[in-house]
Design an enzyme around this catalytic site. Sequence first.
Site, PDB file in Angstrom:
ATOM      1  N   SER A   8      27.922  58.148  44.647  1.00 48.80           N
ATOM      2  CA  SER A   8      27.871  59.595  44.851  1.00 48.80           C
ATOM      3  C   SER A   8      27.888  60.269  43.489  1.00 48.80           C
ATOM      4  O   SER A   8      28.334  59.674  42.489  1.00 48.80           O
ATOM      5  CB  SER A   8      29.083  60.066  45.674  1.00 48.80           C
ATOM      6  OG  SER A   8      29.210  61.472  45.659  1.00 48.80           O
ATOM      7  N   TYR A  13      38.225  60.201  47.284  1.00 43.90           N
ATOM      8  CA  TYR A  13      36.782  59.999  47.483  1.00 43.90           C
ATOM      9  C   TYR A  13      36.086  59.708  46.150  1.00 43.90           C
ATOM     10  O   TYR A  13      35.321  58.740  46.025  1.00 43.90           O
ATOM     11  CB  TYR A  13      36.176  61.234  48.141  1.00 43.90           C
ATOM     12  CG  TYR A  13      34.699  61.108  48.402  1.00 43.90           C
ATOM     13  CD1 TYR A  13      34.223  60.386  49.500  1.00 43.90           C
ATOM     14  CD2 TYR A  13      33.768  61.708  47.559  1.00 43.90           C
ATOM     15  CE1 TYR A  13      32.869  60.268  49.739  1.00 43.90           C
ATOM     16  CE2 TYR A  13      32.409  61.589  47.788  1.00 43.90           C
ATOM     17  CZ  TYR A  13      31.964  60.869  48.884  1.00 43.90           C
ATOM     18  OH  TYR A  13      30.611  60.746  49.121  1.00 43.90           O
TER      19      TYR A  13
END
Length: 575
Positions: A446, A459
């Site tokens: 990501s 995350y």
Amino acid sequence: MSENPAVRRRTVHSAGIDLAVFEQGDPEAPTVLLVHGYPDTHRVWDDVAAELAADHHVVRYDVRGAGESSVPTSRAEYRLPLLAADLFAVADAVSPDRPVHVVAHDWGSLQSWEAVTEPGAERRLASYTTMSGPCLDHMGHWIRHRMRRPTPRHLRQLLVQSAHSWYIAAFHLPFLAPATWRLGLARAWPRVLRDLEAVRPRAGHPQRTLRQDAVRGIELYRANMRPTLRNPRERPTEVPVQLITLRRDRYVSAFLSEGLERWVPSLTRRELNATHWSALLEQGPVVAQMVREFTARIDSGGEPSGAAQQLVVITGAGSGIGRATALAFGEQGATVVVCDLDQEAAERTAELVTLVGGVGHAYRVDVSDGAAVDDFARQVAAAHGVPDVLVNNAGIGHSGTFLQTSEKEWQRVLDVNLWGVIHGCRAFGALMVERDQGGHIVNLASAAAYLPSKVLAAYATSKAAVLMLSDCLRAELADSGIGVSAICPGIVNTNITRTSTFSGLSATEQAAKQARAARLYARRGFPPEKVAAEIVRAVRTGKPVVPVTVEAKVARWVGRLAPGLLRRAARINAG
């Protein structure tokens, strides 16, 4: 006579040259004609021939000037049209009533292309498998196209291939190349093959006639390279062609085949994790199987595919990026094995893959469970084979500062986003290494992997770990011909926003946050199909890190040029 009593020798006459021809297997079986390159003889095909002789009539010959064949008296007698005539003469002698399948390597490929692109060649040649040798006419047009359009990519390709082809210039020097072979290179050739090509020393290789074969074979380059490349002809063919690209070839770059479909409408592309010579001398059975599969499809009347059918495994493919990626590979005719916690969603993705032209299979797997992923890998290998591509896509979203995020929430995020990738890489990567035919692993990271935020502690940490894991794994698997790419999307409109969790909020507050995030991502409007396209491109090009979306690309550059800006921005309450 050959040292192997199963090999039958004959002589075929062609344009004043006596060609030494060697046959194995049942003459009533489909004929495969193997054409060697420089500075080899028919013996370089020993392993491939032994495998194919079980169900084919296998024919090899020493090309003019090599091995036991006679020697031309002038450079002109090494020209490509005469070499093509030799191939047809052998084919007519050994299989007068049926077309033959041609398989060629290195200079054998160059001269076989001359025959394959002759008008009407499809009446005598059933198929053509080529390794490490482009058609010189096609290459001439390839060079002209890049000279007319000197983009940075085209210029880089020209420079890289020029560096790989340094020896061609040396072969045109009057005395240097022959003297090099006579004064020591022939004697050192076994060490060259061992140290540079990963070919273990073995009896009969290289051949006893290597020195004179190498010196005479220089005329192949001098008679053909410059005239053909300067004035390339239009050379299409109707013969079905299988192109086997060798991933570790030091001399022929993979990008030389770009645009080959212009000349070959029936083209199948395959890859092999091998060096220029190890393909034949170390992986002969693998090459033989590739040839067997291709010839069987041609002989049965099947149409060659535009690309070899890939086997692709994708985790978390019940929706979003995973489903879009499955469909992207399915549109290319791949067999796609998808898994998801939601069995019904996985089955729907598999159905859609089949509808768009691929073959889909669905499984229910919890990627956070290492034993379950190991079992999944065993099932895939048993039912479908070892995958060519693995996409570790499964992931979950979570928002919360470090102090807000509970240990249980940390465990959940790391179990899926990091351990899920580790489990997939370990289970399927081991299968790829054992198969020894290369492959590609794609890990979904990501932009958060390099874009810190105080409200994405768990995350962002999980995705940063995936990015570093990919870098480490890439280094480890490079020698096995397995590529590794990390994909770093930014804001993409998928349902991950609807399933993300938020630390320290009630159920009602969680639902409201999910709804707001979903609306934000929908307004951004970046579809998962664009991420899927980047994944497919990464597999094709081997690009190691792929930022997707403008914000992901900008953040990566800012992180390199002014990392302090990202650190200050991380303080913003973006969650």
